[in-house]
Motif scaffolding. Structure first.
Motif, PDB file in Angstrom:
ATOM      1  N   LYS A 101       8.801   4.002  -9.281  1.00  0.00           N
ATOM      2  CA  LYS A 101       7.627   4.887  -9.170  1.00  0.00           C
ATOM      3  C   LYS A 101       6.360   4.116  -8.817  1.00  0.00           C
ATOM      4  N   ASP A 102       6.393   2.810  -8.989  1.00  0.00           N
ATOM      5  CA  ASP A 102       5.218   1.979  -8.684  1.00  0.00           C
ATOM      6  C   ASP A 102       5.388   1.196  -7.390  1.00  0.00           C
ATOM      7  N   ASP A 103       6.449   1.466  -6.653  1.00  0.00           N
ATOM      8  CA  ASP A 103       6.762   0.635  -5.491  1.00  0.00           C
ATOM      9  C   ASP A 103       6.275   1.277  -4.189  1.00  0.00           C
ATOM     10  N   PRO A 104       5.284   0.660  -3.549  1.00  0.00           N
ATOM     11  CA  PRO A 104       4.737   1.235  -2.303  1.00  0.00           C
ATOM     12  C   PRO A 104       5.734   1.204  -1.149  1.00  0.00           C
ATOM     13  N   THR A 105       6.859   0.519  -1.321  1.00  0.00           N
ATOM     14  CA  THR A 105       7.910   0.554  -0.300  1.00  0.00           C
ATOM     15  C   THR A 105       8.390   1.982  -0.084  1.00  0.00           C
ATOM     16  N   ILE A 106       8.294   2.770  -1.133  1.00  0.00           N
ATOM     17  CA  ILE A 106       8.751   4.157  -1.034  1.00  0.00           C
ATOM     18  C   ILE A 106       7.642   5.016  -0.420  1.00  0.00           C
ATOM     19  N   GLU A 147       0.834  -1.199   0.000  1.00  0.00           N
ATOM     20  CA  GLU A 147       0.000   0.000   0.000  1.00  0.00           C
ATOM     21  C   GLU A 147       0.873   1.254   0.000  1.00  0.00           C
ATOM     22  N   PHE A 148       0.433   2.256  -0.751  1.00  0.00           N
ATOM     23  CA  PHE A 148       1.128   3.538  -0.755  1.00  0.00           C
ATOM     24  C   PHE A 148       0.701   4.358   0.457  1.00  0.00           C
ATOM     25  N   VAL A 149       1.652   5.054   1.037  1.00  0.00           N
ATOM     26  CA  VAL A 149       1.297   6.033   2.062  1.00  0.00           C
ATOM     27  C   VAL A 149       0.683   7.226   1.330  1.00  0.00           C
ATOM     28  N   GLN A 150      -0.433   7.699   1.853  1.00  0.00           N
ATOM     29  CA  GLN A 150      -1.093   8.846   1.233  1.00  0.00           C
ATOM     30  C   GLN A 150      -1.270   9.967   2.246  1.00  0.00           C
ATOM     31  N   ARG A 151      -1.797  11.062   1.769  1.00  0.00           N
ATOM     32  CA  ARG A 151      -1.997  12.220   2.629  1.00  0.00           C
ATOM     33  C   ARG A 151      -3.465  12.622   2.590  1.00  0.00           C
ATOM     34  N   LYS A 152      -3.994  12.881   3.766  1.00  0.00           N
ATOM     35  CA  LYS A 152      -5.369  13.404   3.840  1.00  0.00           C
ATOM     36  C   LYS A 152      -5.305  14.603   4.766  1.00  0.00           C
ATOM     37  N   GLY A 153      -5.479  15.808   4.211  1.00  0.00           N
ATOM     38  CA  GLY A 153      -5.259  16.997   5.025  1.00  0.00           C
ATOM     39  C   GLY A 153      -3.828  16.984   5.521  1.00  0.00           C
ATOM     40  N   THR A 154      -3.660  17.085   6.830  1.00  0.00           N
ATOM     41  CA  THR A 154      -2.299  17.067   7.378  1.00  0.00           C
ATOM     42  C   THR A 154      -1.920  15.695   7.917  1.00  0.00           C
TER      43      THR A 154
END
Ligand SMILES: *[C@@H]1O[C@H](CO)[C@@H](O)[C@H](O)[C@H]1NC(C)=O
Ligand SMILES: *[C@@H]1O[C@H](CO)[C@@H](O)[C@H](O)[C@H]1NC(C)=O
Ligand SMILES: *[C@@H]1O[C@H](CO)[C@@H](O)[C@H](O)[C@H]1NC(C)=O
Ligand SMILES: *[C@@H]1O[C@H](CO)[C@@H](O)[C@H](O)[C@H]1NC(C)=O
Ligand SMILES: *[C@@H]1O[C@H](CO)[C@@H](O)[C@H](O)[C@H]1NC(C)=O
Ligand SMILES: *[C@@H]1O[C@H](CO)[C@@H](O)[C@H](O)[C@H]1NC(C)=O
Ligand SMILES: *[C@@H]1O[C@H](CO)[C@@H](O)[C@H](O)[C@H]1NC(C)=O
Length: 349
Positions: A198-203, A38-45
């Protein structure tokens, strides 16, 4: 044998009484580490992972690719990831650059050493294996591992008219060198995992530059304009990952009396009054501040201590080094913080 049992019992008691002290023990509950897919994402802060807020404790280890180039030293990368994940450290910041010089990734503009790239592949693959998320930095401000000064040297060597290292931010040819590097790394297919970076959720995130500085313009405008050009460039190639500038967020020279408040997180052996317990209590103080800012929806989701190293890396020691296998009291401090931050993941779930 008796001693082991005794120590084990004591630690379990500590755990029950304080509800937060958790020490390196093989037989305790495993940490729930971040999902590898899974990619880390941002929601607000907030940072979000797998639909819940992501809190973490983490570390810096800039040296990983550099050390990993040598097959006889590569186990150090694995050791640090393994030990770190065993105490719940889930984010690592490291260099995805080495420009010119010893074990260069980028030998000259656009020319790469495949073996060094494979060392970076190894770092990313090991991080994935141990479920540690990576922040990869794309260039250095300083001349360690080449950095801005090397880019400017390359331009000079190509007969481009440049005056000083700050031309890095403005010269179109140098900006193209940098963009080429960004593209090269982001579109790299990892030779171990077969996953394109660019496709690696490890990052976890890309970092534009480690600790930007611009002597010719203290206003910040020049760096800001560079960021405004480079950030969309990164996003045009890779919209999966988060992106950060690499700025420490400190008070600048325009307010000198605030300089003393600039955070440095870590404590050097070179500092006067240094001893291991002073370092541990300093770190405890910082961690408890971070935790209290995280728990009430404040400004922190975690922190990355500077810095972890493995045994036998004395030539890399900068005074801040923490060797988990050898600095037990500090390992306990880190472990307790990881546990508290991971509990927050669960609470907010
Ligand atoms: C912790 O993880 C290890 C390795 O994956 C596994 O062997 C062990 O059973 C786990 N322990 C618990 C308590 O889940
Ligand atoms: C994602 O979260 C759900 C619960 O919200 C959980 O069941 C699942 O195991 C998590 N997935 C991963 C890969 O951690
Ligand atoms: C410097 O320029 C020369 C001549 O163009 C070129 O052959 C050489 O590879 C360049 N060196 C570096 C380090 O870029
Ligand atoms: C990566 O691709 C190569 C060549 O297709 C294949 O031999 C290898 O098994 C793949 N590795 C993984 C981890 O998928
Ligand atoms: C460690 O340093 C602290 C602060 O400088 C000092 O108060 C303490 O006595 C020192 N402890 C030892 C064991 O030297
Ligand atoms: C911490 O580890 C380093 C590296 O092995 C070692 O030099 C140092 O003595 C250790 N410090 C303590 C207090 O254990
Ligand atoms: C550090 O901890 C390890 C394992 O928990 C133990 O084997 C080692 O003896 C400890 N070292 C010191 C210097 O206390």
């Amino acid at each position: 044998m008796f001693n082991n049992v005794f120590v084990g019992v004591l630690l379990v008691v500590t755990l029950v009484v304080t509800c937060e002290a958790r020490v390196l023990l093989e037989d305790t509950t495993n940490y729930s580490l971040p999902s590898a897919d899974e990619f880390v994402q941002r929601k607000g802060t907030e940072f979000v992972l797998n639909n819940s807020e992501f809190f973490f404790n983490g570390f810096n280890a800039y040296w990983m690719m550099h050390v990993g180039v040598d097959p006889t030293q590569r186990h150090k990368v694995s050791n640090v990831f393994r030990e770190a994940s065993s105490i719940g450290l889930t984010v690592c910041r490291t260099w995805a650059f080495s420009d010119g010089g010893d074990r260069a990734l980028q030998i000259s503009p656009g020319l790469y050493d495949e073996l060094v790239f494979q060392a970076l592949d190894f770092v990313v693959a090991e991080a994935r294996k141990y479920q540690v998320k990576l922040i990869l930095s794309l260039v250095n401000n300083y001349n360690d591992f080449g950095g801005r000064p090397q880019y400017v040297e390359w331009a000079k060597n190509a007969s481009v008219a440049v005056q000083n290292d700050d031309d890095f931010y403005t010269n179109p040819i140098i900006k193209d060198y940098y963009k080429n590097h960004v593209k090269k790394v982001l579109t790299r297919m990892n030779t171990i995992t077969n996953i394109t970076y660019k496709d690696d959720p490890t990052i976890f995130a890309w970092e534009l530059i480690n600790e930007p500085r611009c002597k010719v313009d203290y206003s910040g405008i020049t760096v800001n304009e560079w960021v405004e050009e480079m950030a969309p460039y990164v996003k045009s190639i890779d919209n999966n990952h988060l992106l950060e500038v690499g700025m420490e967020g400190f008070y600048g020279d325009s307010i000198p009396d605030r300089n003393q408040y600039n955070p440095e997180f870590g404590m050097s052996k070179k500092k006067e009054g240094y001893n291991i317990s002073a370092r541990d209590s300093f770190m405890n103080a910082v961690y408890s501040r971070i935790y209290s800012l995280a728990i009430d929806g404040g400004t922190f989701s975690g922190a990355l201590v500077w810095q972890l190293m493995d045994e036998g890396m004395d030539s890399y020691f900068d005074g801040y080094e923490i060797v988990l296998s050898q600095n037990n009291s500090t390992t306990t401090v880190l472990n307790q913080q990881s546990y508290k931050m991971i509990q927050l993941d669960t609470i907010h779930h």
